[in-house]
Design a protein around this motif. Sequence first.
Motif, PDB file in Angstrom:
ATOM      1  N   ARG A 278      13.119  26.406  72.309  1.00 43.86           N
ATOM      2  CA  ARG A 278      13.354  25.078  72.897  1.00 43.86           C
ATOM      3  C   ARG A 278      14.518  24.369  72.212  1.00 43.86           C
ATOM      4  O   ARG A 278      14.586  24.341  70.980  1.00 43.86           O
ATOM      5  CB  ARG A 278      12.123  24.190  72.735  1.00 43.86           C
ATOM      6  N   PRO A 279      15.363  23.734  72.986  1.00 45.65           N
ATOM      7  CA  PRO A 279      16.392  22.881  72.380  1.00 45.65           C
ATOM      8  C   PRO A 279      15.728  21.698  71.664  1.00 45.65           C
ATOM      9  O   PRO A 279      14.621  21.289  72.023  1.00 45.65           O
ATOM     10  CB  PRO A 279      17.207  22.376  73.578  1.00 45.65           C
ATOM     11  N   ARG A 280      16.399  21.157  70.700  1.00 42.30           N
ATOM     12  CA  ARG A 280      15.858  20.034  69.925  1.00 42.30           C
ATOM     13  C   ARG A 280      15.413  18.895  70.843  1.00 42.30           C
ATOM     14  O   ARG A 280      14.366  18.279  70.637  1.00 42.30           O
ATOM     15  CB  ARG A 280      16.917  19.536  68.946  1.00 42.30           C
ATOM     16  N   ALA A 281      16.176  18.609  71.865  1.00 42.52           N
ATOM     17  CA  ALA A 281      15.863  17.503  72.777  1.00 42.52           C
ATOM     18  C   ALA A 281      14.574  17.737  73.564  1.00 42.52           C
ATOM     19  O   ALA A 281      14.007  16.786  74.104  1.00 42.52           O
ATOM     20  CB  ALA A 281      17.020  17.272  73.740  1.00 42.52           C
ATOM     21  N   GLU A 282      14.101  18.972  73.633  1.00 44.98           N
ATOM     22  CA  GLU A 282      12.880  19.277  74.388  1.00 44.98           C
ATOM     23  C   GLU A 282      11.631  19.353  73.518  1.00 44.98           C
ATOM     24  O   GLU A 282      10.532  19.552  74.030  1.00 44.98           O
ATOM     25  CB  GLU A 282      13.055  20.584  75.161  1.00 44.98           C
TER      26      GLU A 282
END
Length: 119
Positions: free
Chosen positions: A97-101
């Motif tokens: 997962r990307p940090r924003a997710e």
Amino acid sequence: MVRAVRGAIQVDADDHDSIVAGTTELVSAIMERNDLTTDDVISVLFTATPDLTAQFPALAARKLGFHEVPLICCTEIDVPGALPRVVRLMAHVETDRPRAEMQHVYLRGAVALRQDIAQ
């Protein structure tokens, strides 16, 4: 990738059952909302406000199957006027997962701590 996920919960009282139940609720919500298993977790740092001394929050994680995950508990800074009876955690996890997710979880009265990232 390695990501950090945060969370907190305000527990009802400074007793064994309240601390374990609240921490179980918090850890379970973080794991579920981020689609994690214990194999994804590198380590977890738990803090408790100075008014919580009846039990280690990490006990709840052990009961959830975190047997091979390094866990540590410490006391949160005793800031005058801070929200009482709060267990916080920061977990380091392996995820695509990307940090924003990443979903940070703040439950019960602890929602007031980080309204900017609480989910």
